[in-house]
Design an enzyme around this catalytic site. Sequence first.
Site, PDB file in Angstrom:
ATOM      1  CD  GLU A  93      42.935 147.049  52.911  1.00 38.92           C
ATOM      2  OE1 GLU A  93      43.297 147.436  51.770  1.00 38.92           O
ATOM      3  OE2 GLU A  93      43.707 146.518  53.723  1.00 38.92           O
ATOM      4  CB  SER A 148      39.655 140.340  65.043  1.00 38.36           C
ATOM      5  OG  SER A 148      38.528 141.172  64.891  1.00 38.36           O
ATOM      6  CD  GLU A 165      39.389 142.661  68.243  1.00 35.89           C
ATOM      7  OE1 GLU A 165      39.582 143.545  67.376  1.00 35.89           O
ATOM      8  OE2 GLU A 165      40.207 142.394  69.118  1.00 35.89           O
ATOM      9  CD  GLU A 173      36.213 138.481  64.143  1.00 31.47           C
ATOM     10  OE1 GLU A 173      36.271 139.735  64.216  1.00 31.47           O
ATOM     11  OE2 GLU A 173      37.007 137.803  63.468  1.00 31.47           O
ATOM     12  CB  CYS A 205      48.861 153.012  71.529  1.00 35.67           C
ATOM     13  SG  CYS A 205      47.973 151.648  70.797  1.00 35.67           S
ATOM     14  CB  CYS A 256      43.146 147.713  67.259  1.00 36.94           C
ATOM     15  SG  CYS A 256      43.558 146.739  68.673  1.00 36.94           S
ATOM     16  CD  GLU A 294      44.475 151.282  60.780  1.00 40.37           C
ATOM     17  OE1 GLU A 294      44.231 150.183  61.262  1.00 40.37           O
ATOM     18  OE2 GLU A 294      44.384 152.349  61.436  1.00 40.37           O
ATOM     19  CE  LYS A 333      45.865 153.128  64.838  1.00 37.46           C
ATOM     20  NZ  LYS A 333      44.831 152.102  64.618  1.00 37.46           N
TER      21      LYS A 333
END
Lengths: 577, 139, 409
Positions: free
Chosen positions: A369, A322, A282, A285, A502, A302, A364, A361
């Site tokens: 993907e 990102s 990241e 990037e 988190c 994230c 996720e 999560k």
Amino acid sequence: MIELTIDNKKVAVEPNTTLLEAANEINVNIPTLCFADDLTVYGGCRLCVVEVEGENRLRPACNTRARQGMVVKTHSPRVREVRETLFELIIASHDISCELNCLTCSRKSSCQLKDVAEDIDVSRMRLEPGDEEEEYDRSSHSIVREPNKCITCARCIRKCEEIQGVGVFAKASRGPETRVTTFKDKGMGNVECTNCGQCVVSCPTGALHEVYHMEKVWDALYDEDKHVIVQTAPSVRVAIAEAFGEEPGTIATGQMVAALRRLGFDRVFDTNFTADLTIMEEGTEVVDRVVNNDRLPVLTSCSPGWIKFIEHFYPEHLENLSSAKSPQQMFGAVAKNYYAEKIGISPDDLVVVSIMPCTAKKFEARRPEMSDDVDYVLTTREAARMLKSVGVNACDLEPEDYDEMLGVSSGAGDIFGASGGVMEAAIRTAYNLITGEELEEIEITPVRGLQGLKTASIPVTEDLTLRVGIAHGLNNAKKMMEKIKAGEEFHFVEFMACPGGCISGGGQPINTELTWQEVRERRIASLYEIDENKEMRRSHLNPKIKKLYEEYLEEPGSAKAHKLLHTDYTVRGVPGA
Amino acid sequence: MLQQDNDILLEMAHDIQDTYGYIPEREITQLAEKFSEPRAKIYGALEFYSMLYTEPTGKYIVRICDSISCFLHDSDEVLEAVQDYLELESGETSDDKLFTLEVVECLGHCGEGPVMMVNDRMYTELTSGRAIEILSECQ
Amino acid sequence: MVQERKFLKGPRLRNPADYDFPGLQRALKMEPEEVIQEISESKLLGRGGAGFPTGTKWDMAFKEEGEFKYIICNADEGEPGTFKDRYLLDERTLKVLEGMLIGAYVIDADYGYIYIRGEYFKSIKILQEALEEAREAGILGENILGSDFSFDIKLVRGAGCYVCGDETSLLNSLEGMRGQSRTKPPYPISKGLCGCPTLVNNVESLACVAEILHQGASEFATMGTEDSKGTKLVCLSGDVNYPGVYEVEFGSSTLQEIITDLGGGPRKSHDIKFVIPGGLSTRILTRDKLDYKYSYEGLEEAGSSLGSGGVMVVGSEQDLTAILTRIARFYMDESCGTCFPCREGNQQIYKIISRVGKGKFTVNQLEIIEDLGNAMAEAARCGLGQSAQYPTGTILAEFKEELVEGAVY
């Protein structure tokens, strides 16, 4: 100051203080259920009613302001009698039956109804509980709703709307049909729910809990043909001890690693390792996009709750995200490819489990993907339950180290769990990527703390001052997005779905004693303490990360890195809007 | 501020219902957008009101008052006769979507009970026979 | 023999072309303070049920400063046994509008709403037409009756919800939310609709205002008793021979006389078992308590209250548990569902009563109902929950012998 008398004690309070707060100042505990210190006052459960001299009815302490000369009795016979009847009513509305009793409840050790029962010393239970069968909402990958346990206190509704700015839940109908539900009763999995799980941690009962992966993980651990590895997120190590009776913020990293080995994981790895990797990808990037003025600001990617939020509510800004996967998913990808190759097993025989402070999560990991790189996701609470059930205490074992290959991390990885942490970690590395030198002032305090929206300007070179922003809690995320839409300029903005980051995720242990603020502050302080005590505090200096690039990924942003460590997003919107 | 004519949710909901017979899902979403509120919240608000429907109803909504004054004039008998005739319980809609039956609270015609409403028409001082006669004319 | 006193009642009044709004004409020539003075002198008490002095309320609304002010006519008549507002809306339509216009002029309201029960389809139509015609006739809109005063009204249909008759619930409902009550303070007078000062008046109160301004406070105050001035629209229903809306001068008669002389006495061969004197949410009065003068203080002395003016007469042959079941169901269904005592308490009471069916209550059941009623009265959030126990509790108390298994007296 306003002077009043509570339970024969004089107390002076600031104007606008509620009777609940005033009583608290003289250490009088008034029971509450619908009250939550981070939400607007609701005044529904009425358990906090008190006697006010001169008034013909009892008054709710949560919603009555102290007045000069007020004489209040918080536990008079009249009050206690009414409170007990109210509690009988609440229990009758909360399905406790033989098949489904407190012993199997997700909240068996953190039930606020039990706390209240104790507070008011309940002695009778004369009313019959509701007998209606209500269907569970299992539509979500992350969260299950058991409506029969719902007491309609509206804490989930308020949390989702006020703190998260989403408003997935609403109260529908009235009278005995009054219920908490989603739009058109579609279920949480079929609406704009971000899976953040803040509703779960604000629920006083077991009406909301995560979708359990425990059984699946047990099966994998018991299956001798499987090689089962686990990764633990930064925030788990400063919270899991709470499930074993320790104070919030207790650091139990090594003990937890030892405990997970006892549980039977073949390797215990650290999500911090891929947090460092995330910073490399990241960070590269960001530098690239800043230098080329390409799709600025870069938005972090994230927090899966945030990702689903932006996909629903700001899909026109997906290009700003990102493309780097989250540390959890980078870990999965590295494990199923690099690690499997290194140790010479087929990815099919490798089971990747993560322990996360997060319910999102779970969603996720199931995103198409992500190609099932992470097989199962346990919340901190689930992990603690599994450990308890094999007689292991995650606090009192001899500390052990993570397994090396994917277990070495810098302090930058640890602070990912606190709001501002990703930003701080990224700046530490981006500075190096741009200037080739190390940032001297490594602790970047303007990005730390619980303030809802944070902004900072970080001088990098003579020509470049990085303008960064941080938002945590989705309502703040919304505010930040509105700023960006209004043209406020940033290079890089960090978003965390949960308030505080988190550490206060929807999968963390539920504390019913301290205020939400205190719990968060303690967990955050511990993460910074871990970072401070580490020699290595910069992601780009992590030797195992360097090795991973040398042996496998070539360099940050390489084609191979892109294939494994980057992703794209889905335009979701809000259907019909 | 509310001073414009068209920004009262209840009135807008009534208008939508007057058009479609109920408030379809997409209309709720549009109301949510108009009021900048979560669609769940608008849905919850609409569901609060017993005269607003978020699912299609029968062509005729039959409301029978069974509150005290009407009961004192034997609304229970009228209600039973209508339930038998329509083969519906309160809250149900007939398979042919012709009738929705609702037992309701006081309709404000306590001096003329028992009373029944069929859509927007009020029928007072009913007998079981008269009630069924009225319903038999609904096609 | 009790006679009706026609102060509010009169010929049908719907078309502005046939009416010159004398009360409003007079008010517009007065200073707002003078109008308030006149209302205060009349000693008019709010007719919605709570009985708050209208003059005081207007004075507070007048003094309240705000960028925007609202006046709302509460036409959400839903109290079982009450249908007098419907009479006024249908028959004396322009008197209600007139009262509202006077209120708007006095407090300098920017806009007005009439919140009407969704079930009153006929009244809605009448009002819609009256409002349209009033606009055409220059009674609404800019420079009303040639004065500097401009004002308009929107009619809003409720949608089947009793609790919206509570003024704070009504405000929430107007704002597009669930019609659940607000906690007070703040009161609507200072922070009402959208946080603006808002004056909410009942239909009958507004009609009274129109007549007071027309006929004069002194005329109004000559009627009634010291504490209850003027007349009251009484809704007679249940087991009487001639149910309907009657206008009664306060203090001129007893409940018994109203039932006998105006209502033609008990229906069929029934004796009176009890009367619910002020809409469902009031304590019942047994046969021996009907000789108090019909006035606010008279009914309080009798042990109940005047409430909304809905007098329901229950004959001796009626089935008490069937009545109790319906009362309990009403409060259960109409609870807004916000506060636990009301939502769960009414549900439990309904469960117990409906389970008793044709049998008798046990002493235990009675005790539970009393406890639940007490918890609701003490701790419920609004009037609905607080008063739900009045009819149920008093029926159970007065007819214990008949209702409770093995009751010994």
